[in-house]
Design a protein around this motif. Structure first.
Motif, PDB file in Angstrom:
ATOM      1  N   PHE A 256       0.830  -1.205   0.000  1.00  0.00           N
ATOM      2  CA  PHE A 256       0.000   0.000   0.000  1.00  0.00           C
ATOM      3  C   PHE A 256       0.869   1.263   0.000  1.00  0.00           C
ATOM      4  N   LEU A 257       1.886   1.287   0.833  1.00  0.00           N
ATOM      5  CA  LEU A 257       2.763   2.459   0.926  1.00  0.00           C
ATOM      6  C   LEU A 257       3.532   2.689  -0.370  1.00  0.00           C
ATOM      7  N   LEU A 258       4.020   1.606  -0.983  1.00  0.00           N
ATOM      8  CA  LEU A 258       4.789   1.743  -2.222  1.00  0.00           C
ATOM      9  C   LEU A 258       3.900   2.192  -3.374  1.00  0.00           C
ATOM     10  N   VAL A 259       2.672   1.687  -3.421  1.00  0.00           N
ATOM     11  CA  VAL A 259       1.745   2.083  -4.489  1.00  0.00           C
ATOM     12  C   VAL A 259       1.404   3.571  -4.370  1.00  0.00           C
ATOM     13  N   THR A 260       1.116   4.035  -3.154  1.00  0.00           N
ATOM     14  CA  THR A 260       0.785   5.456  -2.977  1.00  0.00           C
ATOM     15  C   THR A 260       1.979   6.346  -3.314  1.00  0.00           C
ATOM     16  N   ARG A 261       3.187   5.899  -2.967  1.00  0.00           N
ATOM     17  CA  ARG A 261       4.369   6.697  -3.299  1.00  0.00           C
ATOM     18  C   ARG A 261       4.584   6.745  -4.806  1.00  0.00           C
ATOM     19  N   TYR A 262       4.395   5.613  -5.470  1.00  0.00           N
ATOM     20  CA  TYR A 262       4.546   5.567  -6.925  1.00  0.00           C
ATOM     21  C   TYR A 262       3.527   6.489  -7.603  1.00  0.00           C
ATOM     22  N   PHE A 263       2.284   6.448  -7.111  1.00  0.00           N
ATOM     23  CA  PHE A 263       1.241   7.302  -7.682  1.00  0.00           C
ATOM     24  C   PHE A 263       1.574   8.782  -7.492  1.00  0.00           C
ATOM     25  N   SER A 264       2.039   9.134  -6.297  1.00  0.00           N
ATOM     26  CA  SER A 264       2.371  10.538  -6.023  1.00  0.00           C
ATOM     27  C   SER A 264       3.550  11.015  -6.864  1.00  0.00           C
ATOM     28  N   LYS A 265       4.486  10.115  -7.170  1.00  0.00           N
ATOM     29  CA  LYS A 265       5.609  10.496  -8.027  1.00  0.00           C
ATOM     30  C   LYS A 265       5.143  10.745  -9.450  1.00  0.00           C
ATOM     31  N   ARG A 266       4.207   9.918  -9.915  1.00  0.00           N
ATOM     32  CA  ARG A 266       3.698  10.084 -11.271  1.00  0.00           C
ATOM     33  C   ARG A 266       2.792  11.301 -11.379  1.00  0.00           C
ATOM     34  N   ARG A 267       2.098  11.618 -10.292  1.00  0.00           N
ATOM     35  CA  ARG A 267       1.193  12.778 -10.267  1.00  0.00           C
ATOM     36  C   ARG A 267       1.582  13.682  -9.099  1.00  0.00           C
ATOM     37  N   LYS A 269       0.994  16.589  -8.102  1.00  0.00           N
ATOM     38  CA  LYS A 269      -0.001  17.408  -7.401  1.00  0.00           C
ATOM     39  C   LYS A 269      -0.763  16.603  -6.342  1.00  0.00           C
ATOM     40  N   PHE A 270      -0.656  15.275  -6.416  1.00  0.00           N
ATOM     41  CA  PHE A 270      -1.271  14.417  -5.406  1.00  0.00           C
ATOM     42  C   PHE A 270      -0.229  13.924  -4.390  1.00  0.00           C
ATOM     43  N   PHE A 271       0.744  14.767  -4.100  1.00  0.00           N
ATOM     44  CA  PHE A 271       1.804  14.405  -3.166  1.00  0.00           C
ATOM     45  C   PHE A 271       1.240  14.036  -1.799  1.00  0.00           C
ATOM     46  N   TRP A 272       0.105  14.655  -1.456  1.00  0.00           N
ATOM     47  CA  TRP A 272      -0.471  14.448  -0.131  1.00  0.00           C
ATOM     48  C   TRP A 272      -0.929  13.005   0.091  1.00  0.00           C
ATOM     49  N   ILE A 273      -1.193  12.293  -0.999  1.00  0.00           N
ATOM     50  CA  ILE A 273      -1.610  10.894  -0.850  1.00  0.00           C
ATOM     51  C   ILE A 273      -0.479  10.075  -0.237  1.00  0.00           C
ATOM     52  N   SER A 274       0.733  10.258  -0.772  1.00  0.00           N
ATOM     53  CA  SER A 274       1.895   9.561  -0.229  1.00  0.00           C
ATOM     54  C   SER A 274       2.217  10.041   1.175  1.00  0.00           C
ATOM     55  N   ALA A 275       2.051  11.359   1.406  1.00  0.00           N
ATOM     56  CA  ALA A 275       2.357  11.916   2.728  1.00  0.00           C
ATOM     57  C   ALA A 275       1.402  11.395   3.798  1.00  0.00           C
ATOM     58  N   MET A 276       0.141  11.191   3.437  1.00  0.00           N
ATOM     59  CA  MET A 276      -0.851  10.722   4.408  1.00  0.00           C
ATOM     60  C   MET A 276      -0.842   9.205   4.572  1.00  0.00           C
ATOM     61  N   ALA A 277      -0.172   8.502   3.650  1.00  0.00           N
ATOM     62  CA  ALA A 277      -0.210   7.038   3.661  1.00  0.00           C
ATOM     63  C   ALA A 277       0.317   6.429   4.963  1.00  0.00           C
TER      64      ALA A 277
END
Length: 653
Positions: A256-267, A269-277
């Motif tokens: 879960f943590l790696l997927v959210t970090r990967y998503f935030s890197k690709r997008r 502006k959604f950095f907060w998703i990885s930060a809140m993970a």
């Protein structure tokens, strides 16, 4: 004669005149020494802003220098507050689970991670010059604390003493950091090269990841060593004690943590998703354990975290033998590593936002917050990259975001700590592993290999030392290889043959420019480093070998024999007495072989020392030229206008 005066290399007429190389006016030793010290320790001239100011204004400027908050706070606006509020809450959501995780990594009570995210950020907000640095604990320093203090005291058997030693090591680290800043010794940190940091961080991250196998597999007993052999032996010797419930939970949250970090890197502006993970993982993990009673089936939980703010710990510092030596060593190593990371991170984000941070002020700020923190139950803190990156991406405007984060942590300490009772240890391990994977920068290692093989060797040396021995050994190996490289550069400086680029008066390395023409009867050599005792003998031998090779080449082709040796001194910034002796011996040797030694473009420091040593009188100042072109022109003039016995009056010396 001045720098613009003309001098002819012979008594005959010349078509073109050359400029005499000027000798700088003599400077008293103490004045020269003072200027050198000033350039070393005060290159930014911090006293410049105090000149021509009234005493009251100087006092205010002095306060602003040590407390930058007094400079930016009067200009603080509501717009800034809105941005800092969002950034502060965002980094608090990351700081709380990270703080608990890293405290466990350091073999300290989890509550210390929250304590260390409360007081130090408040101190840094007042004293720090970076707008983007988010203060907190870091994995590498936590691992170092556990490893180095664990050699003296077992954290499981004597947790109270271990805790007190951690406070003491933090105190010494803060003293070191603040002292480096106050004494303007920040350049010491520069000895940790980029290659060293890349390898060291990757090795430390690998070790930290391996250490988390204890939490992922739910093991009760684990090795205190950090090397890969001991860790793997500890893991595979307890296969019968692996708990599949813990493993499944850990792998799931890590995914879960790696997927959210990967998503935030690709997008971005959604950095907060990885930060809140991480905080989301803690909440979900705690709910899952609470609802399923997984703690009764092998899933370890944090347990009680006492409410309340940081208790005083000044009276807990240990300054007695035999522990003080271990604390001092731990404080020095962890302090330098934390300082290097904090300053590097601060400078990186300052570059993005086009502002300047004072490295020495940063050292004082980081050192002071660790000194104060050690007195309020905190262990070592700095500016971690992950937290600072979230702070930067969240749009922080000033260091007030650290204050917002500290307030959020304070509220957590006062009211929310009981909620962490059911937080599974395995989730904390997954959070650490996720953060550490970002420190293994394999792309930087590949870049080092492509650009500089020696830097790659430094990087790999640090990595192997950390992974297969210990963090301290890896650091020593990396620094040792870097120092060896520096010594090799000084002891074996490059020399190269210069040639004339067609249709120009420019002279360049013939290996770099194959179309550069050799000048008949003249050997032009470039020396690419200062001449000191460490390299003077080598340079003399290397220059003589160049002369031998050139003479053999001319004999083989039947061309004009070698007459002149020109040394391009452009890159020779300084010279010592051994270097001057080398030049004197070289002059005698060349004269015995029927050659004339000529110098081109010696700098001011060289001219002063060559003049004081009487070498200028020995060689004759008419054989020192401002450029290689003028030196070649003078040599050609001699070759084509003088009779043989006149052009080589030194043959019989």
């Amino acid at each position: 004669m001045g720098n613009g005066d003309f001098v002819y290399p012979s008594s005959g007429d010349r078509q073109c005149a050359t400029h005499r190389v000027a000798i700088p006016p003599p400077q008293p030793f103490f004045m020269s020494f003072k200027n050198s010290l000033k350039e070393t320790f005060f290159p930014d001239d911090p006293l410049r802003q105090f000149k021509n100011k009234t005493p009251s204004r100087r006092f205010i400027l002095g306060l602003q220098y040590f407390l930058p908050i007094l400079e930016w706070a009067p200009r603080y606006s509501f717009q800034f507050l809105k941005s800092d509020l969002v950034a502060g809450i965002t980094i608090a959501s990351l700081a709380i689970p990270q703080g608990i995780s890293y405290a466990k990594l350091a073999n300290l009570p989890p509550i210390l991670g929250l304590y260390s995210s409360f007081i130090p950020p408040l101190v840094y907000a007042m004293m720090g010059s970076s707008r983007d640095l988010a203060v907190g604990t870091v994995a590498v320093a936590s691992l170092l604390t556990a490893s180095m203090l664990g050699q003296e005291v077992n954290a499981a058997q004597n947790p109270t003493l271990f805790l007190h030693l951690a406070f003491t090591a933090t105190f010494f680290a803060g003293i070191l950091q603040a002292s480096l800043g106050l004494l303007r010794l920040g350049f010491i940190v520069d000895f940790l090269s980029h290659a060293t940091i890349v390898g060291f961080m990757a090795g430390a991250a690998t070790v930290v990841i391996l250490q988390q196998l204890k939490g992922i597999l739910g093991l009760d007993h684990f090795t205190h060593s950090t090397d890969i052999i001991s860790v793997l032996h500890s893991v595979f010797s307890q296969i019968h004690q692996w708990r599949w419930e813990s493993g499944v939970l850990g792998v799931g949250f890590l995914f879960f943590l790696l997927v959210t970090r990967y998503f935030s890197k690709r997008r971005p502006k959604f950095f907060w998703i990885s930060a809140m993970a991480p905080l989301t993982s803690v909440i979900l993990g705690s709910l899952l354990v609470y609802l399923t009673h997984a703690e009764k089936h092998g899933v370890q939980v944090i347990g009680n975290l006492k409410k309340g703010l940081n208790p005083l710990s000044f009276g807990d510092l240990v300054f007695t033998k035999p522990y003080i030596t271990t604390c001092l060593k731990t404080g020095i190593i962890t302090g330098i590593i934390a300082l290097a990371e904090g300053i590097a991170v601060g400078r990186s984000f300052a570059m993005f936002k086009h502002y300047h941070i004072d490295g020495n002020k940063e050292m004082v700020a980081i050192g002071t917050m660790n000194i104060v923190g050690s007195c309020f139950s905190c262990y070592l803190t700095t500016g971690p990259f992950s937290r600072s990156a979230v702070n930067f991406n969240a749009g922080c405007k000033t260091a007030m975001s650290n204050v917002i984060m500290a307030i959020a942590v304070m509220l957590t300490l006062l009211f929310l700590t009981p909620l962490f009772y059911y937080t599974p240890i395995v989730v904390l391990s997954a959070i650490i592993i996720s953060a550490m994977l970002g420190l293994i920068d394999y792309e930087a290692a590949i870049h080092l290999w492509n650009v500089d093989k020696f830097d790659f060797l430094v990087c790999i040396g640090a990595y192997i030392g950390v992974v297969f021995a210990s963090v301290e050994v890896g650091l020593v190996i990396a620094v040792a290889i870097s120092v060896v490289r520096l010594l090799l550069f000084v002891a074996r400086p490059r020399t190269s043959v210069l040639g004339n680029l067609p249709d120009s008066t420019i002279y360049r390395n013939v290996e770099q420019y194959p179309n550069a023409n050799h000048v008949h009867g003249v050997l032009i050599l470039e020396i690419d480093a200062p001449i000191y005792f460490a390299n003077s003998s080598y340079l003399r031998e290397r220059i003589l070998r160049w002369i031998d090779e050139e003479e053999d080449k001319l004999k083989a082709t039947g061309k004009t024999s070698l007459q002149y040796v020109i040394l391009d001194m452009t890159a020779v910034g300084n010279i010592d007495t051994s270097g001057i002796s080398m030049l004197e011996e070289l002059k005698k040797t060349t004269e015995r072989r029927g050659l004339k030694l000529v110098l081109a473009n010696p700098g001011a420091e060289l001219m002063k020392k060559l003049n004081k040593s009487k070498f200028l009188e020995n060689i004759g100042q008419e054989w020192i030229y401002l450029t290689v072109g003028e030196a070649v022109e003078a040599c050609n003039y001699k070759l084509h206008t003088c009779k043989p016995e006149e052009s080589q009056p030194w043959n019989n010396v």
